[in-house]
Design a protein around this motif. Structure first.
Motif: not given
Ligand SMILES: C[S@@+](CC[C@H](N)C(=O)[O-])C[C@H]1O[C@@H](n2cnc3c(N)ncnc32)[C@H](O)[C@@H]1O
Length: 557
Positions: A22-23, A66-67, A195, A197, A241, A264-265, A268-269, A303, A323-326
């Motif tokens: 997930c970048n 990430g983004r 992403i 996945h 997404n 979606a990009l 984040n959650h 989400y 994804f593993w929530c952090k």
């Molecule tokens: C909708 S995308 C958001 C864009 C993402 N940040 C990127 O750089 O592409 C959602 C993805 O971001 C990452 N992500 C979002 N919230 C997260 C969280 N609370 N913990 C870990 N990964 C998260 C996961 O890979 C998830 O599938």
């Protein structure tokens, strides 16, 4: 024993593996964890910044996160952060002939495409707007249900894939000249930034998707076809997404499913969000602050259900979003987090604290194993430090689970709402070993309210509704969870409706009682209005609806 379990597993590895999908460069993040400042990586295409230029939002792409989107300045609650027209959306099968497939408005008169019989419009205007797209998809759309049945793939997913493939083709043909940027669908190329996945999806799912894509592509004209492998990736992108879109009246019902790449990009959650997303009446998706946000704070949406315990939330995100929530809430020490109360068993010594149950590791959760620690205690009270055996903690939770299952089975299988209420009330009654904020209580109160309604006990339903709101407000004050959510506004609206029904029942019998209930109804709707104004904004039809209720009540008071 708890230590042994922790030593056996390495919770970081799988989390890191998931990060790599997930970048988010987790290894580097680990090494540099002391450096607070995030390092910028790939610059974002200017399109994204331009698309959100008129909103108080900054878009970033950093190694640690990430983004993501952050607040450009200090923001109040109820501020719109982004408004986006989907690259494509589909009306879900259950509502296929109830909402317009172009503007999502309720269908009073229906205009159906007589070829595919799967597309409905509210007006000639919407039909004409859809013409260029529809000629490309009418044939395959007619087949999605049969293909879905034969391959065990959701027909709505196949329809959305088809529309997106046609959008990709149309984007190459002409530029959208729509003046209002928010009304322009986000171009297809942004979908390719999402992403997928795909690596984490179950092989059996990829297999059926491949089979369905092979069949679907045969129904398509060459113009819109994609290689089957790309279609499978597209389906995975949709699964990870897509956002649901509610209608403007019913509560918590997603009538459509859309891909909104900007949202979606960048949003984040987080399990304790400062932002929410809502469907607008024109089919757009808006992101809005639900509490004050400081400059440079990350803007996160949820989400999933905020009132589930940590294991349950993380498992749901692993299974549905891979994804593993952090987020902050999931990574803060259990003894300081509101999560300790959600599985909370009250300490038998101090009667105030709860025993701390450690969260399950990513390895076990990804295999569907939850609450492993419950069998392995001893547990310590987070407040006074006194110890409890695993039995002392496990038994009250097992007993609540048993009553919940029996109650739900009485409701669902036997339609026996009296027995259902009886079983659920064993959990919701105050006192006992469960903490006041234990998730079993909230999970039981909601069906209990419906049982009371079914049993004709309006007063009882009102009391339960009030308990639900009180619990949500307690989560907000003790655990800093949001006080403004669409769910909370729905419970206020529901309370207003129940009190109005009580007023109706009192009509002709007691004018004093009638007035009392009308006043209570108005107070409840006023709360709903306050919350809706933040979450949805004042002009949204859901907010207007509450204003109309209040106006009608005020004239009878
Ligand atoms: C909708 S995308 C958001 C864009 C993402 N940040 C990127 O750089 O592409 C959602 C993805 O971001 C990452 N992500 C979002 N919230 C997260 C969280 N609370 N913990 C870990 N990964 C998260 C996961 O890979 C998830 O599938």
């Amino acid at each position: 024993m708890v230590d042994t379990v922790e030593a056996e597993m390495d919770p970081v590895d799988l989390g890191e593996k998931l990060d790599q999908n997930c970048n988010i460069d987790a290894k580097k993040k680990k090494k540099k964890s002391n450096k607070k400042k995030a390092v910028a990586i790939t610059p974002l295409p200017p399109f994204y910044q331009e698309a959100l230029a008129s909103y108080p939002v900054k878009l970033n792409n950093t190694k640690t996160k990430g983004r993501h989107a952050v607040a450009e300045s200090n923001l109040e609650q109820g501020i719109t952060l982004c408004q986006e027209q989907a690259t494509a959306f589909v009306v879900r099968s259950e509502y296929i002939d109830q909402q317009c497939h172009v503007c999502l408005s309720d269908l009073k008169q229906k205009m159906m495409c007589s070829d595919c019989k799967k597309t409905f419009y509210c007006s000639q205007d919407c039909l004409e707007k859809d013409n260029d797209l529809h000629v490309l998809i009418c044939g395959p759309i007619a087949q999605t249900e049969a293909i879905g049945r034969a391959t065990d793939v959701d027909a709505d997913l196949l329809r959305l894939m088809t529309i997106l493939m046609a959008r990709k083709y149309l984007d190459t043909q002409s530029q959208d000249e729509t003046k209002d940027a928010a009304a322009r669908p986000t171009p297809y190329w942004c979908v390719q930034d999402l992403i997928s996945h795909r690596e984490s999806a179950e092989p059996a799912f990829i297999k059926v998707l491949t089979e369905a894509s092979q069949r679907l592509v045969m129904e398509m004209s060459e113009k819109i076809q994609l290689p089957v492998d790309d279609m499978v990736t597209l389906a995975c992108r949709i699964n990870s997404n897509a956002h649901g879109l509610g209608d403007n009246h019913a509560r918590n019902t997603d009538v459509a499913l859309g891909l909104f790449p900007l949202g979606a990009l960048f949003f984040n959650h987080g399990c304790n969000p400062n932002t929410t997303f809502i469907g607008l009446s024109n089919g757009q998706l808006a992101f809005r602050t639900i509490r004050p946000v400081s400059k440079d704070e990350e803007l996160v949406v949820s989400y999933i259900d905020l009132y589930s315990d940590r294991d349950e939330r993380r498992q749901e995100l692993l299974q549905s979003k891979h994804f593993w929530c952090k987020c902050k809430r999931c990574t803060s020490p259990m003894e300081k987090s509101v999560d300790r109360f959600l599985q909370g068993v009250v300490c038998s010594k101090c009667k105030e604290g709860v025993y701390i149950i450690p969260a399950t590791s990513v390895e076990h959760l990804s295999k569907g194993q939850r609450n492993l620690y419950l069998d392995q205690g001893n547990f310590k009270c987070g407040k006074c430090g006194s110890e409890a055996s695993s039995d002392q903690v496990r038994k009250p939770l097992e007993s609540a689970n048993k009553s919940y299952m029996l109650g739900m089975s009485a409701i669902r299988q036997e339609r026996n709402y009296r027995r259902g209420a009886e079983k659920l009330e064993q959990i919701t009654k105050s006192g006992g070993d469960l903490h006041a904020l234990n998730a079993f209580r909230l999970n039981s109160l909601i069906p209990l309210m419906n049982c009371k309604r079914h049993n004709g006990d309006l007063k009882g339903a009102i009391e339960v509704n009030k308990s639900i709101i009180a619990m949500m407000e307690q989560y907000a004050s003790e655990g800093s969870l949001p006080a403004n959510t669409s769910e909370i506004s729905d419970f206020w609206q529901n309370l207003g409706e129940l009190c109005s029904s009580m007023a109706n029942e009192s009509k002709g019998r007691s004018s004093v009682l009638e007035k009392k209930w009308l006043k209570e109804a108005r107070a409840a709707f006023s709360h709903a209005l306050k919350v809706r104004s933040v979450v949805f904004g004042k002009p949204h039809p859901k907010t207007k609806l509450i204003e109309e209720y209040i106006a009608a009540l005020s004239s009878s008071l």
